[in-house]
Enzyme design. Structure first.
Site, short mmCIF file in Angstrom:
data_model
loop_
_atom_site.label_atom_id
_atom_site.label_comp_id
_atom_site.label_asym_id
_atom_site.label_seq_id
_atom_site.Cartn_x
_atom_site.Cartn_y
_atom_site.Cartn_z
N LYS A 678 0.80 -1.24 0.00
CA LYS A 678 0.00 0.00 0.00
C LYS A 678 0.83 1.28 0.00
O LYS A 678 0.46 2.28 0.61
CB LYS A 678 -0.99 0.03 1.19
N THR A 679 1.95 1.22 -0.66
CA THR A 679 2.78 2.43 -0.75
C THR A 679 2.91 2.91 -2.19
O THR A 679 3.67 3.85 -2.47
CB THR A 679 4.19 2.16 -0.19
N1 LIG Z 1 0.94 6.86 -9.22
C1 LIG Z 1 0.88 6.51 -7.98
N2 LIG Z 1 1.86 6.86 -7.14
C2 LIG Z 1 1.81 6.51 -5.86
N3 LIG Z 1 0.80 5.81 -5.29
C3 LIG Z 1 -0.21 5.44 -6.12
C4 LIG Z 1 -0.20 5.76 -7.48
N4 LIG Z 1 -1.28 5.24 -7.99
C5 LIG Z 1 -1.97 4.63 -7.02
N5 LIG Z 1 -1.32 4.75 -5.89
C6 LIG Z 1 -1.75 4.30 -4.57
O1 LIG Z 1 -0.96 3.20 -4.13
C7 LIG Z 1 -1.77 2.48 -3.18
C8 LIG Z 1 -1.64 1.03 -3.51
O2 LIG Z 1 -0.35 0.67 -3.17
P1 LIG Z 1 0.26 -0.69 -3.68
O3 LIG Z 1 0.15 -0.78 -5.11
O4 LIG Z 1 1.66 -0.80 -3.11
O5 LIG Z 1 -0.72 -1.75 -3.02
S1 LIG Z 1 -0.47 -3.31 -2.92
O6 LIG Z 1 0.32 -3.57 -1.73
O7 LIG Z 1 0.19 -3.75 -4.13
O8 LIG Z 1 -1.82 -3.81 -2.79
C9 LIG Z 1 -3.19 2.97 -3.39
O9 LIG Z 1 -3.48 3.82 -2.30
P2 LIG Z 1 -4.92 3.94 -1.66
O10 LIG Z 1 -5.69 4.72 -2.68
O11 LIG Z 1 -4.75 4.67 -0.36
O12 LIG Z 1 -5.41 2.57 -1.49
C10 LIG Z 1 -3.14 3.74 -4.64
O13 LIG Z 1 -4.04 4.82 -4.66
#
Ligand SMILES: Nc1ncnc2c1ncn2[C@@H]1O[C@H](COP(=O)(O)OS(=O)(=O)O)[C@@H](OP(=O)(O)O)[C@H]1O
Length: 922
Positions: A678-679
């Site tokens: 979720k990062t």
């Molecule tokens: N471009 C970009 N840059 C940074 N962060 C982004 C981006 N796009 C999506 N998100 C947000 O990333 C969150 C999901 O993180 P992960 O992909 O690491 O999730 S997971 O662990 O693979 O499930 C998820 O956060 P939350 O919206 O709080 O759930 C996404 O919104």
């Protein structure tokens, strides 16, 4: 499973040296006290002890040029004095009232150290790489050993010394876990705190670095050791020897040292109380000049205290040119100043010194003892396989049976373990064919295991059926000749397919022979052998195998091909390599070959010889067991070895040869995106995948873009399974894998290090409270009951409930735990250099992804450099309001900031910027 749901020790520290001129005065000022005894008794004891001590010191001084007097002191007077004191290895006994040795004044006041060895350095920081001297090159075993370290080694030189290397190598060999602190001249002694109370033993590679501490520092160490029941093993070893030793009064310790003496013999002190040694047998000795060895440089330690017991005596030249036995190792059972010490004036080069070291550990703490049982299993491989002329005859079989009977007198039920390839039955000359018949005719006298029918290396056969077919032929042969092969054990020719794993071999073994145990020398690598260990895979226990110095081609005691072989074997048996292998390994599986039982029957000579030597010199209880029971015993003893570590087969030439002809390591990833969850890891995975030279892993139907190999149960599916997730590498391509479960996994760093030691690692650091909330929302979206039934703040406060429901407690842990960034980063830094790690600001990825992608391209050194401005667009940034979690993360964030400062990394803006939009939440 959804990819997002996988869990994841009052000392006399101030006695002054007699040889410095003020010695007699000092002794008068020394006070003796028998702590806990009635006063009148104290008085008598005090008087007797003081009187004896004065007589002793005077005699010692007079005898400095009369070695014969010293001989009487150590051999006759001291033991008599000692009769007044009960000696016991029982730790409770050691806690009984004892003599407390108190010095008057401070040693440091009026004595200038003759060697400048002050302590100096703080404990090595956990994540700094260990000095090369004791670094484990395999990456598989981190400072060896089971469980938490009970031994702390004090190194006196930053780059390590020969004795330090010998200490650490021996500890690694016996699989005792240890930590090392480097203590340099010029800086204060590291402060010993609660975290050091876990240690049972301090080992000093140079006793003087302790003796030369200031009075206050030494008192601090002594008090800590006494209070926490920590014992000490300390070395005073010379690197080189001379005929005339240097005489020196040890500072603040009642020992007169004669340094750098050439010893011709070492023997257990004849004055030692009976039953003192655990492993070493009373009367054990080693002649150091018998085989033309260089004389051993030793430090002779003349005890100036009746409670210092000589452990080992060295035969050394005296000034009168008469060789004399003098103490070169002393035991201080803790009745002088409450600290148990073993002082060693010998190095660890020979069997006697090594076993003395084992006994020293046992003296200090029963928990630091290896079992006394030594299990020996001798495999005889390639039965029937050898070419005509070097096989066993019927006379050889008879000799083997007779030898087995003799060995049984020393090792109950000792039985040779025969591995056969039926195809070669009766393929020798007439006498050898009689030998083959004698072997099957005496089948019930041996243990047997099925081999390959024609000794084919299994890794050369592609499928399970390809391997099963020849195995079945061998099994049929066994049935024909009434050979029982239901022992559940086998080995593979040249270790083929065992490690690295050839999956079809494991399948075929289970199907044809019901194999439950095997053995190999190749895990994790052939060398260094002290790192060899076992593992379990798919229900088969793989035992580490030891070497005995015999190979298929060693047939005669003397031959042009192997000149001097008998002398080498004798040395190996008589305290050398084979003797030490058994002495230091509780469970031994040796591989020999049929040829070693023909010709000069070297195997019989070797094993009967080493068993005799072990019985003469040690108290080991020799035993044997069939392989499957032995394997069970091994993993009972070393349960931490059950889980395998997969290494890169292509980094070891031998592994390449015994793995699989049609496999390659080319597809192993160069980089890993570790998470945490979720990062923004999915976004980063996608962005990286847009680059023409960056190739990601294939998607998974269950865990989407993540492989989740190193962090969970997938790891036990093996290396072949992992490799399937990667496409063929195009020239110039960089392959990466992303699994957000890796970052906070306790097991992943060591596993990644074993397989991908050079990998580049990417970590995303998002404000941890934001990450926690995102995880919570994610669980809501996936209908997790705990998330649906509880608000985020309720989840955070779940720890306040007396009995939080399991689901709720788990949800709280998964929300909060991965955001403890410093804890997880420190773990990765135990295995990887900081240069391999890129820390990406997760906020920056959201707000300025193009800049982050430039940073990544630079880190990955990828070509061409792509302008991500043309590939991705920032679609606007959401803001969330959180504060409930800030308090929780405050200490972790402070630790992270400090870690990043040590690493000289720019902290993410959110870590230093308090102006984030944070509002209370529900
Ligand atoms: N471009 C970009 N840059 C940074 N962060 C982004 C981006 N796009 C999506 N998100 C947000 O990333 C969150 C999901 O993180 P992960 O992909 O690491 O999730 S997971 O662990 O693979 O499930 C998820 O956060 P939350 O919206 O709080 O759930 C996404 O919104």
């Amino acid at each position: 499973m959804n990819k997002r749901t996988e869990a994841h020790q009052n000392s006399c520290s101030s006695w002054r040296g007699a040889n410095k001129g003020a010695g007699y005065n000092c002794w008068r000022r020394c006070k003796w006290k028998l702590a806990g005894y009635p006063r009148n008794l104290i008085g008598n004891r005090k008087f007797i002890a003081l009187f004896c001590a004065i007589i002793l010191i005077v005699l010692y001084l007079l005898s400095s040029s009369l070695s014969v007097s010293r001989f009487y002191l150590t051999r006759i007077l001291l033991p008599d004095l000692l009769e007044n004191f009960e000696l016991s290895k029982n730790s409770d006994d050691l806690k009984k009232p004892r003599l407390v040795w108190q010095g008057g004044g401070s040693a440091m006041d009026d004595i200038t150290p003759d060697v400048d060895h002050p302590f100096t350095e703080a404990p090595r920081h956990k994540h700094s790489p260990p000095p090369v001297a004791w670094e484990n090159p395999s990456g598989f075993v981190h400072h060896g050993g089971r469980g938490d370290a009970k031994i702390l080694v004090f190194a006196s030189k930053r780059k390590g010394s020969a004795i330090l290397r010998a200490i650490t190598e021996l500890l690694e060999m016996i699989k005792f876990k240890f930590d090392v602190i480097t203590v340099m001249p010029g800086s204060p002694m590291p402060v010993l705190t609660d975290i050091h109370t876990k240690y049972k033993c301090f080992i000093l590679d140079d006793f003087k670095m302790y003796l030369n501490r200031s009075a206050s520092q030494r008192k601090m160490i002594d008090n800590f050791m006494e209070k926490n029941g920590i014992g000490m093993i300390a070395f005073i070893v010379s690197n080189n020897a001379s005929r005339i030793g240097k005489q020196e009064q040890l500072k603040g310790f009642p020992v007169l040292l004669h340094n750098k003496l050439n010893a011709k013999e070492l023997r257990l002190a004849s004055s030692s109380p009976a039953g003192l040694y655990r492993v070493l047998r009373e009367g054990a000795s080693v002649n150091l000049t018998r085989r033309g060895d260089h004389p051993l440089p030793v430090s002779v330690m003349l005890p100036q205290h009746p409670l210092l017991l000589p452990l080992v005596e060295a035969l050394v030249p005296s000034t009168s040119d008469v060789d004399t036995y003098l103490p070169a190792a002393l035991l201080d059972v803790g009745r002088i100043d409450g600290i148990r010490r073993v002082l060693l004036g010998v190095d660890l080069s020979g069997w006697l010194q090594k076993l003395l070291f084992l006994d020293a550990l046992s003296f200090l703490d029963a928990g630091l003892s290896l079992p006394l049982e030594r299990y020996i299993l001798v495999d005889v491989d390639d039965i029937f396989v050898a070419r005509s002329g070097i096989r066993m005859t019927d006379h050889d079989v008879k000799a083997m049976l007779e030898s087995q009977e003799r060995l049984r007198e020393k090792i109950p039920n000792f039985t040779f373990n025969l591995g056969f390839s039926g195809y070669y039955f009766l393929s020798g000359n007439a006498a050898e064919n009689l030998g083959d018949k004698a072997l099957v005719g005496n089948a019930s006298s041996f243990w047997w295991f099925g081999h390959m029918w024609r000794h084919t290396q299994p890794h050369k056969l592609a499928t399970v059926d390809d391997i099963k077919a020849p195995m079945l032929l061998n099994r049929h042969f066994a049935k024909t000749y009434n050979i029982s092969v239901d022992t559940g054990y086998s080995v593979a020719p040249h270790h083929s397919g065992v490690y690295p794993v050839h999956e079809p071999l494991y399948d075929a073994w289970k199907k044809v022979y019901g194999i439950r145990a095997t053995s190999t020398e190749e895990y994790p690598h052939l060398k260094p052998d002290r790192f060899r260990r076992g593992f379990q895979y798919r229900g088969i226990k793989v035992l580490p195998r030891q070497m005995c110095g015999l190979f298929t081609h060693t047939l005669y005691f003397e031959s042009p091909e192997h000149p001097g072989l008998k002398a080498k074997l004798d040395a190996s048996i008589d305290g050398g390599e084979l003797f030490q292998t058994i002495a230091l390994n509780p469970i031994n599986v040796f591989m020999t070959h049929m040829t070693n039982y023909g010709s000069d029957r070297l195997a019989l000579y070797v094993f009967e010889g080493v068993v005799q030597a072990l019985q003469k010199r040690t108290n080991f209880i020799l035993k044997t067991e069939p392989a499957v029971q032995l394997a069970q015993r091994y993993f009972d003893l070393y349960p931490e070895e059950e889980e395998p570590f997969w290494g890169d087969p292509c980094m070891d030439k031998r592994h390449m040869e015994i793995w699989s002809s049609n496999k390659t390591c080319d597809e192993l990833p160069d980089a890993l995106v570790l998470g945490p969850q979720k990062t923004g890891t999915t976004a980063l995975y996608t962005f990286l995948g847009l680059h023409p030279s960056l190739q990601h892993n294939l998607p998974s139907p269950t865990t989407f873009e993540e492989v989740q190999f190193f962090s969970g149960h997938n790891y036990f599916r093996g290396l072949d399974w992992y490799l399937k997730w990667f496409p063929t590498r195009e020239p110039g391509q960089i392959i990466f894998e992303k699994s957000a479960t890796y970052f906070d996994s306790e097991v992943a760093p060591a596993r990644v290090k074993a397989l991908l030691p050079n990998a580049k690692l990417v970590v995303l650091l998002l404000p941890p409270e934001r990450r926690a909330y995102s995880w919570y929302q994610h669980q809501v979206a996936h209908g997790a009951a705990a998330a649906l039934n509880h608000s985020f703040s309720e989840v955070l406060r779940a720890d306040l409930l007396p009995y939080p429901p399991r689901g709720l407690a788990e949800l709280r842990a998964r929300c909060l735990h991965p955001g403890e960034y410093a804890v997880h980063l420190e773990r990765w830094l135990e295995h990887f250099s900081p240069e391999q790690l890129l820390l990406v600001d997760g906020e920056q990825l959201r707000q300025a992804p193009v800049a982050v992608m430039s940073q990544l391209q630079d880190f990955l050194d990828v070509r061409p450099v792509v302008d991500y401005d043309k590939l991705i667009r920032c679609a606007g940034v959401d803001t969330i309001s959180l504060s409930g979690v800030l308090e929780y993360y405050a200490p972790y964030n402070a630790r992270l900031l400090s870690l990043l400062q040590q690493l000289r990394r720019t902290p993410p803006s959110w870590l230093t910027n308090s102006s984030l939009d944070l509002q209370p939440t529900n």
